[in-house]
Design a protein around this motif. Sequence first.
Motif, PDB file in Angstrom:
ATOM      1  N   TYR A 164     -17.649  31.504 146.637  1.00  0.00           N
ATOM      2  CA  TYR A 164     -17.177  31.096 148.126  1.00  0.00           C
ATOM      3  C   TYR A 164     -15.822  31.503 148.234  1.00  0.00           C
ATOM      4  O   TYR A 164     -14.936  30.857 147.401  1.00  0.00           O
ATOM      5  N   ASN A 165     -15.766  32.727 148.781  1.00  0.00           N
ATOM      6  CA  ASN A 165     -14.427  33.260 148.786  1.00  0.00           C
ATOM      7  C   ASN A 165     -13.868  33.685 149.960  1.00  0.00           C
ATOM      8  O   ASN A 165     -14.699  34.067 151.227  1.00  0.00           O
ATOM      9  N   ASN A 166     -12.580  33.848 150.192  1.00  0.00           N
ATOM     10  CA  ASN A 166     -12.103  34.286 151.595  1.00  0.00           C
ATOM     11  C   ASN A 166     -11.348  35.742 150.847  1.00  0.00           C
ATOM     12  O   ASN A 166     -10.353  35.788 150.176  1.00  0.00           O
ATOM     13  N   PHE A 167     -11.737  36.804 151.199  1.00  0.00           N
ATOM     14  CA  PHE A 167     -11.301  38.160 150.917  1.00  0.00           C
ATOM     15  C   PHE A 167     -11.831  39.178 152.011  1.00  0.00           C
ATOM     16  O   PHE A 167     -12.839  39.502 151.898  1.00  0.00           O
ATOM     17  N   TYR A 168     -10.938  39.279 152.984  1.00  0.00           N
ATOM     18  CA  TYR A 168     -11.442  39.770 154.419  1.00  0.00           C
ATOM     19  C   TYR A 168     -11.628  41.121 154.242  1.00  0.00           C
ATOM     20  O   TYR A 168     -12.142  42.011 154.956  1.00  0.00           O
ATOM     21  N   GLU A 169     -11.074  41.902 153.303  1.00  0.00           N
ATOM     22  CA  GLU A 169     -11.294  43.314 152.964  1.00  0.00           C
ATOM     23  C   GLU A 169     -12.792  43.545 152.612  1.00  0.00           C
ATOM     24  O   GLU A 169     -13.126  44.597 152.986  1.00  0.00           O
ATOM     25  N   TRP A 170     -13.602  42.483 152.331  1.00  0.00           N
ATOM     26  CA  TRP A 170     -14.916  42.513 151.960  1.00  0.00           C
ATOM     27  C   TRP A 170     -15.849  41.732 152.989  1.00  0.00           C
ATOM     28  O   TRP A 170     -16.912  41.334 152.669  1.00  0.00           O
TER      29      TRP A 170
ATOM     30  N   ARG B 148      -5.801  24.647 148.313  1.00  0.00           N
ATOM     31  CA  ARG B 148      -5.825  24.364 149.724  1.00  0.00           C
ATOM     32  C   ARG B 148      -5.853  25.276 150.539  1.00  0.00           C
ATOM     33  O   ARG B 148      -4.860  25.918 150.766  1.00  0.00           O
ATOM     34  N   CYS B 149      -7.116  25.637 151.168  1.00  0.00           N
ATOM     35  CA  CYS B 149      -7.117  26.697 152.134  1.00  0.00           C
ATOM     36  C   CYS B 149      -6.633  25.992 153.511  1.00  0.00           C
ATOM     37  O   CYS B 149      -7.083  24.844 153.827  1.00  0.00           O
ATOM     38  N   VAL B 150      -6.116  26.734 154.414  1.00  0.00           N
ATOM     39  CA  VAL B 150      -5.553  26.479 155.610  1.00  0.00           C
ATOM     40  C   VAL B 150      -6.679  25.933 156.496  1.00  0.00           C
ATOM     41  O   VAL B 150      -6.667  25.177 157.372  1.00  0.00           O
TER      42      VAL B 150
HETATM   43  N1  LIG Z   1      -5.844  40.716 150.008  1.00  0.00           N
HETATM   44  C1  LIG Z   1      -6.215  39.344 150.243  1.00  0.00           C
HETATM   45  N2  LIG Z   1      -5.683  37.976 149.752  1.00  0.00           N
HETATM   46  C2  LIG Z   1      -6.240  37.187 150.296  1.00  0.00           C
HETATM   47  C3  LIG Z   1      -7.051  36.742 151.167  1.00  0.00           C
HETATM   48  C4  LIG Z   1      -7.573  37.864 151.794  1.00  0.00           C
HETATM   49  O1  LIG Z   1      -8.352  37.917 152.695  1.00  0.00           O
HETATM   50  N3  LIG Z   1      -7.412  39.305 151.474  1.00  0.00           N
HETATM   51  N4  LIG Z   1      -7.496  35.553 151.596  1.00  0.00           N
HETATM   52  C5  LIG Z   1      -6.664  34.492 151.300  1.00  0.00           C
HETATM   53  C6  LIG Z   1      -7.205  33.160 151.459  1.00  0.00           C
HETATM   54  S1  LIG Z   1      -7.394  32.428 153.360  1.00  0.00           S
HETATM   55  C7  LIG Z   1      -7.578  32.223 150.369  1.00  0.00           C
HETATM   56  S2  LIG Z   1      -8.026  30.627 150.809  1.00  0.00           S
HETATM   57  C8  LIG Z   1      -7.560  32.916 149.069  1.00  0.00           C
HETATM   58  C9  LIG Z   1      -8.912  32.353 148.497  1.00  0.00           C
HETATM   59  O2  LIG Z   1      -8.891  32.730 147.112  1.00  0.00           O
HETATM   60  P1  LIG Z   1     -10.392  32.507 146.282  1.00  0.00           P
HETATM   61  O3  LIG Z   1     -11.342  33.518 146.988  1.00  0.00           O
HETATM   62  O4  LIG Z   1     -10.010  33.146 144.927  1.00  0.00           O
HETATM   63  O5  LIG Z   1     -10.540  31.338 146.145  1.00  0.00           O
HETATM   64  O6  LIG Z   1      -7.159  34.220 148.872  1.00  0.00           O
HETATM   65  C10 LIG Z   1      -6.041  34.646 149.677  1.00  0.00           C
HETATM   66  N5  LIG Z   1      -5.793  35.885 149.503  1.00  0.00           N
END
Ligand SMILES: Nc1nc2c(c(=O)[nH]1)N[C@H]1C(S)=C(S)[C@@H](COP(=O)(O)O)O[C@H]1N2
Length: 321
Positions: free
Chosen positions: A78-84, A138-140
């Motif tokens: 369950y991740n946020n990593f918008y590059e992917w 804590r995510c926004v």
């Molecule tokens: N390069 C990069 N770093 C990033 C992000 C991203 O989209 N790209 N998302 C951020 C956000 S919004 C969150 S909540 C966390 C999520 O980290 P996790 O997936 O390891 O829990 O990474 C942060 N770092």
Amino acid sequence: MRNAQARCSWDLPDDAVTPQALYLRRREFLRVFGFGLAATALLPVTARAASAGFPDSLNPSFKLDSVKLTAEDLVTSYNNFYEWGLGKDQPKELSNRGWKTEPWTVEIGGLCANPRKIDVNELIKLVGPIERRNYRHRCVEAWSMVIPWDGFPLTRLVDLAQPKPDTRYVKFTSFFDPANCPAQRGKDLPWPYTEGLTIAEARNELAFLAVGLYGKPLRNQNGAPIRLALPWKYGFKSAKSLMKIEFVAEQPQTTWNLTGPNEYGFYANVNPNVDHPRWSQKSERVIGGGFFSGKQPTLMFNGYEQQVAHLYVGMDLRKNF
Ligand SMILES: Nc1nc2c(c(=O)[nH]1)N[C@H]1C(S)=C(S)[C@@H](COP(=O)(O)O)O[C@H]1N2
Ligand SMILES: [Mo]
């Protein structure tokens, strides 16, 4: 950004349509209906080399007795990593189709006496030993986890670099590899992903560079091979897959602040008293916390008031959100 099934933004599962993604979805909608959509080539599948665990030990100051660790399979899926991709399930799937995070060079530069380009494994040897810290995350978007990171305090890297006296901020830049990362050929976010801290924040004992979690090297979806973990700030400050760390005099422009300046501030300290313009920040959904028990109140500085409140004395936290 499309995955193998060419899934559309409007038929993603509910939990994949996140508040931060709403920003981009509107633009995606315009692109689909206004300008046509180019097919996204998928990356070739290659296996990631298996690597050994870390000889770390839990730092007793960061044990967090009172909270439960989020299950490893949730932290890594369950991740946020918008590059992917914008969906929570996409980073795991798409960042493991041949994207190489080893070998990996980190550039340390800017206003410092000891700039260098260094292999991340060499860097770890220089700044070690690796320790484990259980940190709240804590995510926004108002969800949270508790993650056992393996890594080292950022301040050790700062000491290594020896910033010059005119340094006021540290700028962090994530990887930039449009040839292997389809999203970076588009303009969903200003790439590469950048973040920043004041030098005092970077020197705070909580500021951490993670190279593993649950005792194993970081998975690609969590920001391999090295990423920030800043538990008193909203998750977006913790930039992943860092390629460059620079000491600078001016406040750096940061990806989410550029994208939505009224919604995502430079400081982004967790604060239940300052709502996001589109939702409340008073409580959070605990990932893996169950349907009924999943909500809990959000704490000032995400529970790390004692360690960081002194950094913001006299600051208007509504203005400097
Ligand atoms: N390069 C990069 N770093 C990033 C992000 C991203 O989209 N790209 N998302 C951020 C956000 S919004 C969150 S909540 C966390 C999520 O980290 P996790 O997936 O390891 O829990 O990474 C942060 N770092
Ligand atoms: Mo986030």
